[in-house]
Write a protein that holds these residues in place. Structure first.
Motif, PDB file in Angstrom:
ATOM      1  N   ASP A 116      15.497 -51.133 -36.038  1.00 16.61           N
ATOM      2  CA  ASP A 116      14.301 -50.554 -35.199  1.00 16.61           C
ATOM      3  C   ASP A 116      12.993 -51.062 -34.827  1.00 16.61           C
ATOM      4  OD1 ASP A 116      16.272 -48.479 -34.652  1.00 16.61           O
ATOM      5  OD2 ASP A 116      15.710 -47.180 -36.230  1.00 16.61           O
ATOM      6  N   GLY A 117      13.056 -52.309 -35.653  1.00 12.96           N
ATOM      7  CA  GLY A 117      11.556 -53.036 -35.791  1.00 12.96           C
ATOM      8  C   GLY A 117      10.741 -52.481 -36.326  1.00 12.96           C
ATOM      9  N   LYS A 118      10.953 -51.461 -37.518  1.00  7.99           N
ATOM     10  CA  LYS A 118       9.873 -50.969 -38.434  1.00  7.99           C
ATOM     11  C   LYS A 118       9.961 -51.726 -39.672  1.00  7.99           C
ATOM     12  CE  LYS A 118      10.562 -46.253 -36.216  1.00  7.99           C
ATOM     13  NZ  LYS A 118      10.736 -44.895 -36.672  1.00  7.99           N
ATOM     14  N   PHE A 119       8.659 -51.584 -40.300  1.00  3.34           N
ATOM     15  CA  PHE A 119       8.278 -52.339 -41.720  1.00  3.34           C
ATOM     16  C   PHE A 119       9.453 -51.587 -42.780  1.00  3.34           C
ATOM     17  CE2 PHE A 119       6.529 -52.061 -45.923  1.00  3.34           C
ATOM     18  CZ  PHE A 119       5.942 -53.378 -46.067  1.00  3.34           C
ATOM     19  N   ILE A 120      10.091 -52.621 -43.528  1.00  2.71           N
ATOM     20  CA  ILE A 120      10.795 -52.179 -44.607  1.00  2.71           C
ATOM     21  C   ILE A 120      10.276 -52.969 -45.898  1.00  2.71           C
ATOM     22  CG2 ILE A 120      12.684 -51.646 -43.328  1.00  2.71           C
ATOM     23  CD1 ILE A 120      13.877 -54.394 -43.984  1.00  2.71           C
ATOM     24  N   GLU A 121      10.558 -52.113 -47.166  1.00  7.69           N
ATOM     25  CA  GLU A 121      10.288 -52.652 -48.385  1.00  7.69           C
ATOM     26  C   GLU A 121      11.381 -53.336 -48.970  1.00  7.69           C
ATOM     27  OE1 GLU A 121       7.964 -50.279 -50.826  1.00  7.69           O
ATOM     28  OE2 GLU A 121       6.171 -49.987 -49.450  1.00  7.69           O
ATOM     29  N   THR A 122      12.567 -52.726 -48.698  1.00  7.76           N
ATOM     30  CA  THR A 122      13.575 -53.183 -49.410  1.00  7.76           C
ATOM     31  C   THR A 122      14.853 -53.559 -48.361  1.00  7.76           C
ATOM     32  OG1 THR A 122      14.644 -50.824 -49.340  1.00  7.76           O
ATOM     33  CG2 THR A 122      13.543 -51.629 -51.231  1.00  7.76           C
ATOM     34  N   PHE A 123      15.737 -54.589 -48.629  1.00  8.25           N
ATOM     35  CA  PHE A 123      16.647 -54.800 -47.617  1.00  8.25           C
ATOM     36  C   PHE A 123      18.158 -54.721 -48.424  1.00  8.25           C
ATOM     37  CE2 PHE A 123      18.782 -58.179 -45.438  1.00  8.25           C
ATOM     38  CZ  PHE A 123      18.312 -58.322 -44.201  1.00  8.25           C
ATOM     39  N   GLU A 124      19.142 -54.600 -47.650  1.00  6.24           N
ATOM     40  CA  GLU A 124      20.569 -54.638 -48.260  1.00  6.24           C
ATOM     41  C   GLU A 124      20.772 -55.921 -48.290  1.00  6.24           C
ATOM     42  OE1 GLU A 124      24.828 -52.990 -46.886  1.00  6.24           O
ATOM     43  OE2 GLU A 124      23.289 -51.397 -47.068  1.00  6.24           O
ATOM     44  N   ASP A 125      21.314 -56.609 -49.499  1.00  4.71           N
ATOM     45  CA  ASP A 125      21.721 -57.919 -49.684  1.00  4.71           C
ATOM     46  C   ASP A 125      23.112 -57.990 -48.882  1.00  4.71           C
ATOM     47  OD1 ASP A 125      23.219 -60.091 -51.577  1.00  4.71           O
ATOM     48  OD2 ASP A 125      21.239 -60.694 -51.462  1.00  4.71           O
ATOM     49  N   GLU A 126      23.175 -59.029 -47.993  1.00  5.83           N
ATOM     50  CA  GLU A 126      24.564 -59.303 -47.460  1.00  5.83           C
ATOM     51  C   GLU A 126      25.822 -59.626 -48.406  1.00  5.83           C
ATOM     52  OE1 GLU A 126      23.896 -62.481 -44.671  1.00  5.83           O
ATOM     53  OE2 GLU A 126      22.472 -61.107 -43.403  1.00  5.83           O
ATOM     54  N   GLU A 127      25.388 -60.125 -49.576  1.00  5.61           N
ATOM     55  CA  GLU A 127      26.613 -60.690 -50.266  1.00  5.61           C
ATOM     56  C   GLU A 127      26.785 -59.531 -51.295  1.00  5.61           C
ATOM     57  OE1 GLU A 127      25.237 -64.409 -52.300  1.00  5.61           O
ATOM     58  OE2 GLU A 127      25.058 -65.391 -50.457  1.00  5.61           O
ATOM     59  N   THR A 128      25.746 -58.877 -51.890  1.00 10.11           N
ATOM     60  CA  THR A 128      26.212 -57.905 -52.996  1.00 10.11           C
ATOM     61  C   THR A 128      26.194 -56.496 -52.349  1.00 10.11           C
ATOM     62  OG1 THR A 128      23.775 -57.649 -53.537  1.00 10.11           O
ATOM     63  CG2 THR A 128      25.175 -59.412 -54.688  1.00 10.11           C
ATOM     64  N   GLY A 129      25.555 -56.147 -51.446  1.00  8.90           N
ATOM     65  CA  GLY A 129      25.691 -54.847 -50.659  1.00  8.90           C
ATOM     66  C   GLY A 129      24.290 -53.996 -51.497  1.00  8.90           C
TER      67      GLY A 129
END
Length: 256
Positions: free
Chosen positions: A207-220
């Protein structure tokens, strides 16, 4: 009419055979060329600079690690200065420092990440240009142009990649950096050998909002991409920006 004697005819045949033996056809020359004389065209050795404010430091570390495996083909140098920008040359003069680096390394590629600390008035010749005004924009563009000219001063074919600031948690700062990003992008769009790299959506959610964490594409798994201050980058965040930078660079330079 003269008649060829059998002896003369035999001599002519011998001469033709010798000529064929001594001067093979073009096809035969290609087929019989010694393998040790057939060499691949050598790759061009490149020089790359990564410079900028504190956000560029961890980005530069990621890129340095990536380009280490191409050390036989690329000279990699980086310089990052915390709290620096184009608004305060009295604190850190990027024109002077970049000129020294360019004079030494004659770079083919220059990656710049400057702008996060420039949300303040600009001053020149006893004049002040308030942030957010058209006068500020014009003055800032002139400073961008001087850096570009420095980047190409020793190598007219050098290519400049300018990375915009990523989204910030503080909404006021985010709004100010959008203004700076747009100023840089619009300037770069009309400059030969300059490419603006947007990073805003790289570290934002869908949605274009700030995030502190991200879901890793390889490990999930969920991994941090920003530091606790909502400005700087966590290791995975700098990795994502480095990948974005590489995608832009590899459109023009292949090291594989």
């Amino acid at each position: 009419m003269s008649r060829s004697t059998p002896k003369a005819a035999a001599l002519a045949i011998i001469l033709v055979v010798c000529a064929i033996a001594l001067f093979p056809t073009a096809v035969e020359r290609r087929q019989s060329a010694p393998s040790h004389l057939v060499r691949p065209i050598p790759k061009q050795r490149l020089s790359m600079l990564v410079v900028g404010d504190s956000l560029s430091i961890s980005l530069g570390e990621q890129l340095e690690q990536h380009f280490a495996k191409y050390s036989d083909r690329i000279d990699f140098q980086r310089l990052g200065k915390v709290s620096s920008g184009l608004a305060r040359p009295d604190f850190f003069d990027w024109e002077q420092n970049l000129q020294e680096l360019v004079s030494q390394w004659h770079p083919h590629i220059v990656l710049v990440m400057i702008g996060t600390n420039d949300n303040k008035p600009l001053r020149r010749d006893q004049r002040t240009f308030p942030f957010g005004t058209e006068a500020w924009r014009r003055e800032y563009r002139s400073r961008l142009q001087r850096l570009y000219d420095i980047c190409r001063s020793k190598n007219p074919s050098a290519r400049l990649f300018w990375m915009g600031a990523p989204i910030m948690r503080d909404t006021t700062l985010a709004h100010e950096l959008r203004f700076i990003n747009r100023t840089i992008e619009s300037w770069c769009r009309g400059i030969q050998g300059c490419e603006y790299i947007s990073t805003w959506s790289t570290l934002a959610d869908k949605d274009g909002k700030f995030i502190e964490t991200f879901e890793d594409e390889e490990t999930g798994r969920s991994v941090s991409v920003r530091s606790k201050d909502g400005v700087h980058l966590a290791p995975h965040g700098s990795y994502l920006l480095a990948r974005t930078a590489l995608n832009a660079i590899q459109k023009y330079y292949s090291l594989e």
